[in-house]
Write an enzyme that holds these catalytic residues in place. Sequence first.
Site: not given
Length: 553
Positions: A11, A143, A376, A380, A400, A457, A502, A504
């Site tokens: 679609k 549904i 990204c 890093q 992280e 972050r 980013h 892209e």
Amino acid sequence: MTGGVTSSLGKGIISSSLAKLLQSRGYRVTIQKLDPYINVDPGTLNPYEHGECYVTEDGAETDLDLGHYERFLNTSTSQENNVTTGRIYQSVIEKERRGDYLGKTVQVIPHITDEIKNRIRLVGKKYNYDIVITEIGGTVGDIESLPYIESVRQLKWDLGASNCLVIHLTLVPYLPTSGELKTKPTQHSVKLLQEAGIQPDVLVLRTQKTLTADIRKKVALFCNVELSSVIESVDAETIYDVPLLMLGEKLDETVLKKLELPLKQKPELKPWKDFLKRLKSPRYVVHIGLVGKYVELHDAYKSISESFTHAGAANECKVELEYIHSEYVTDENVAEKLEHLDGILVAPGFGSRGIEGKIIAARYAREHNIPYLGICLGMQCSVIEFARNVLGFKNANSTEMNRKTPYPVIDLMEEQKGVTAKGGTMRLGAYPCLINKESRVYKAYGTELVNERHRHRYEFNNTFLEDFKKAGMRAAGINPDTNLVEIMEIPSHRWYVGTQFHPEYRSTVLQPHPLFVSFVEAALRYAREKEGGQETAGTVKNSNKMEKASQNG
Ligand code: GLN
């Protein structure tokens, strides 16, 4: 635009193609996606669920279809272009708590359906579009799509037949055993729509084989649509062929006629056709490895792979993307996995799974002088790698992955400290980046100030910036307002670039992203050098050993 029979019929591509044709006739068009799930946005979804999370200029985390819309139309989408059931309910419930419906029972009809209709109308009004194509996620009969289908029914009534039409995309399967195309699934899915009170105006039939006149007639008769409103969408060699296939089927003319709008002008598609020509007759092939941890599902890296398609065409070269699972890259097998490549891209990502493999890949690219683009988390990783292996910072890491690392070369942004909620709380959307004029990326961009989109972050920790610079990795782009590092590069390397943003998300058919174009060019040049050729990428002649691209892509 609704869908029937099955998901994944495309679609998004049909919507984008129709929008492209209407745009090329001089209309202001946008596309909106309504997603029936309850997450407020797809930002909290694992990419394995629905593929990549796309990010708009204004920082919306959205469905990957918005990437197609932008790549086809070359115009920005926004927060209003993607709406989920979660967001609809969230705003209705907020209104209820505020007392906006005081005294009333709040119900799916009319409150949820009104909210859906408002969202459909808002995007057109706010940005002054002539035509809004709204794509309803899921398949009729689900549904969770019911309130959307009901909203479409009401909207048709509200706006009148010449201001609103329903295009239904369905499947006409081919049964090899009987050698026939079958229309029954289409008839059933149209019946479902009719039961909901909607008569589709146009049917787009996905098919493996060309539809016969008989099949078209049968569908038109049994589904109650005009013969000219039965549109064939036969499997295409590339998604970028679809606008031209739809033009051949006169989808744009049919739609404009029903909307009682003038055709205005002949579609202006020359740049699009030029792109297709370059895409389909590449002169060379480069092999680029995409190192990531979601590689089982290529949709997780949709914008990256499409950016390579655009950049490849710009370089008259086909980019063979090789998906490499970062979890399985080790010091022992890295050469075997990467040595044959002409370029290495380390992908974005979250969390520690597969991180060491990405760091090993970044090191391999640096030490072997192989063109490298880290996006990204990929940027890093190259910073962590450089800290550990060049600066000798033992156990350097991003906080992280290891909160107690002695060398937190990648660290949480100040404003992120204390943020605990996960949804919509990252650094999101476009931020300015000032490019160092001496850098390699400046050559690619050809301009000093760019705007690039973010979704993260953690950041490069500026405490270490001098150490990196002295050792040969420098900041090539900085946020002029905050001093945050946006791009790192190694000037002595053939092409080694990491971006915190980013790129892209900004590559389109008509404007391939300069960093991808430059990266592919570097990979092509490197491939040539390996073959012993001396010429630069743009002027290369055939080399007998160099793989020639096949004509059919
Ligand atoms: N996980 C990293 C961060 O949050 C990188 C995110 C990404 O690659 N998009 O900073």
